[in-house]
Scaffold this active site. Structure first.
Site, PDB file in Angstrom:
ATOM      1  N   LYS A 231    -118.507 -48.842  80.698  1.00 11.93           N
ATOM      2  CA  LYS A 231    -118.148 -49.832  79.676  1.00 11.93           C
ATOM      3  C   LYS A 231    -117.602 -49.184  78.415  1.00 11.93           C
ATOM      4  O   LYS A 231    -117.710 -47.978  78.215  1.00 11.93           O
ATOM      5  CB  LYS A 231    -119.369 -50.717  79.360  1.00 11.93           C
ATOM      6  CG  LYS A 231    -119.604 -51.743  80.448  1.00 11.93           C
ATOM      7  CD  LYS A 231    -120.680 -52.737  80.103  1.00 11.93           C
ATOM      8  CE  LYS A 231    -120.818 -53.749  81.244  1.00 11.93           C
ATOM      9  NZ  LYS A 231    -121.981 -54.611  81.084  1.00 11.93           N
ATOM     10  N   ARG A 265    -127.076 -51.296  87.064  1.00 13.02           N
ATOM     11  CA  ARG A 265    -125.899 -51.834  87.773  1.00 13.02           C
ATOM     12  C   ARG A 265    -124.745 -50.867  87.524  1.00 13.02           C
ATOM     13  O   ARG A 265    -124.325 -50.692  86.383  1.00 13.02           O
ATOM     14  CB  ARG A 265    -125.592 -53.227  87.225  1.00 13.02           C
ATOM     15  CG  ARG A 265    -124.444 -53.946  87.884  1.00 13.02           C
ATOM     16  CD  ARG A 265    -124.261 -55.323  87.247  1.00 13.02           C
ATOM     17  NE  ARG A 265    -123.113 -55.994  87.819  1.00 13.02           N
ATOM     18  CZ  ARG A 265    -121.853 -55.778  87.448  1.00 13.02           C
ATOM     19  NH1 ARG A 265    -121.586 -54.920  86.497  1.00 13.02           N
ATOM     20  NH2 ARG A 265    -120.869 -56.434  88.039  1.00 13.02           N
TER      21      ARG A 265
HETATM   22  N1  PMM Z   1    -121.497 -56.488  83.475  1.00 11.77           N
HETATM   23  C1  PMM Z   1    -120.370 -56.925  84.067  1.00 11.77           C
HETATM   24  C2  PMM Z   1    -120.401 -57.914  85.055  1.00 11.77           C
HETATM   25  N2  PMM Z   1    -121.577 -58.445  85.451  1.00 11.77           N
HETATM   26  N3  PMM Z   1    -123.909 -58.548  85.288  1.00 11.77           N
HETATM   27  C3  PMM Z   1    -125.045 -58.159  84.714  1.00 11.77           C
HETATM   28  N4  PMM Z   1    -126.227 -58.681  85.098  1.00 11.77           N
HETATM   29  N5  PMM Z   1    -125.074 -57.204  83.731  1.00 11.77           N
HETATM   30  C4  PMM Z   1    -123.922 -56.619  83.285  1.00 11.77           C
HETATM   31  O1  PMM Z   1    -124.001 -55.770  82.370  1.00 11.77           O
HETATM   32  C5  PMM Z   1    -122.690 -57.021  83.864  1.00 11.77           C
HETATM   33  C6  PMM Z   1    -122.732 -58.012  84.886  1.00 11.77           C
HETATM   34  C7  PMM Z   1    -119.053 -56.349  83.633  1.00 11.77           C
HETATM   35  O2  PMM Z   1    -118.812 -55.135  84.271  1.00 11.77           O
HETATM   36  P1  PMM Z   1    -117.839 -55.000  85.563  1.00 11.77           P
HETATM   37  O3  PMM Z   1    -116.541 -55.694  85.199  1.00 11.77           O
HETATM   38  O4  PMM Z   1    -117.659 -53.534  85.773  1.00 11.77           O
HETATM   39  O5  PMM Z   1    -118.493 -55.654  86.733  1.00 11.77           O
END
Ligand code: PMM
Length: 284
Positions: A231, A265
């Site tokens: 991020k 994650r």
């Molecule tokens: N970040 C993203 C998408 N989904 N879900 C949860 N629970 N926590 C997060 O920090 C989160 C998420 C955005 O990141 P990506 O685009 O790399 O999936």
């Protein structure tokens, strides 16, 4: 501080449908985004066979769960129509579930939640914390795990001058309220995960304050998920573009786990799993 001293939450087993995860070590959640515009893996997995192969590879690398998303939540991303989101995520969820892989679906839409659970998803991850009408109903009776994340505003607006009087207190109060709403609907604490939502309506200073508050969030009675992988915060700290943030992301995941996160994650599963193994072997 040793992890054992931070192991405060009541549920030491996370119930996700047919899967029961013992939270004696941090769970690694691998990310597969079937989108054209996710900030990190956007466009790479629009082809279902590539997405399936990637999901299986992440499982082989040691992911405990695979989180499948069909709508980018990056700042200023356009919403995705229901039919399009279903078209993107369902083949992947069906294929991974058929292979016995624990699958989480990353969605804000009740219709996608229902379809994913029907197809075998064992967890629903909602960056909107089940605030959409019908979202709680879509998961309540299913037995799947639920992850409720904090977000200020919507993806379209969230990074436009985010402000808080006290970011930690406000995020904690929000998560407490959402977890209560889930419990009132009959979802037991053993099915609930909370997430402060790094980068979702937060400046770097807000993210750092929340990161330092992970030990406190972990005392709220629910396992905490931390999502920092690749991020902007990692970029701001390291000065690296998105494709060079792996080392920073692994460090963040490890520190998050040491500070009480029960799930991380991540995109870089193999590297994160190795880092967790080394930490656990040295036992500090
Ligand atoms: N970040 C993203 C998408 N989904 N879900 C949860 N629970 N926590 C997060 O920090 C989160 C998420 C955005 O990141 P990506 O685009 O790399 O999936």
């Amino acid at each position: 501080m040793a992890r054992a001293t931070l192991h405060f939450f009541m549920a030491s087993i996370l119930h996700c449908g047919a899967f029961k995860f013992l939270l004696e070590r941090p769970l690694v959640v691998g990310i597969v985004n079937v989108t054209h515009n996710s900030f990190s893996d956007g466009g790479r997995f629009l082809d279902p066979s590539r997405a399936i192969a990637h999901g299986l590879a992440l499982r082989g690398d040691g992911a405990d769960l695979i989180d499948v998303g069909g709508e980018s939540t990056r700042p200023d991303a356009e919403p995705v129509a229901l039919e399009e989101e279903l078209r993107r995520v369902m083949p992947l969820i069906e294929a991974l579930a058929r292979e016995g892989v624990p699958v989480s679906v990353d969605t804000m839409k009740p219709e996608v939640m229902r379809a994913a659970v029907e197809a075998g998803a064992c967890m629903v991850n909602d960056v909107n914390a089940f605030r959409a009408p019908g979202a709680i109903d879509a998961v309540a009776r299913s037995g799947v795990g639920v992850c409720a994340m904090h977000m200020q505003g919507t993806p379209a607006t969230m990074q436009v001058d985010p402000r808080y009087d006290d970011v930690v207190a406000e995020v904690a109060a929000f998560l407490r309220a959402r977890a209560s709403a889930l419990e009132v609907a009959g979802i037991g604490a053993e099915r609930i995960v909370i997430d402060p939502g790094f980068g979702f309506g937060k400046t770097l200073a807000h993210n750092i304050a929340l990161f330092r508050a992970l030990p406190a969030l972990a005392t709220m009675g629910y396992p905490v998920l931390a999502g920092l992988s690749r991020k902007r915060s990692i970029g701001d700290i390291t000065g690296r573009p998105v494709d060079s943030r792996m080392a920073g992301s692994v460090a963040a995941a490890l520190l998050a786990a040491q500070n009480g996160a029960s799930l991380v994650r991540v995109h870089d599963v193999k590297e994160t799993v190795d880092a967790m193994k080394v930490w656990r072997a040295f036992g500090v």
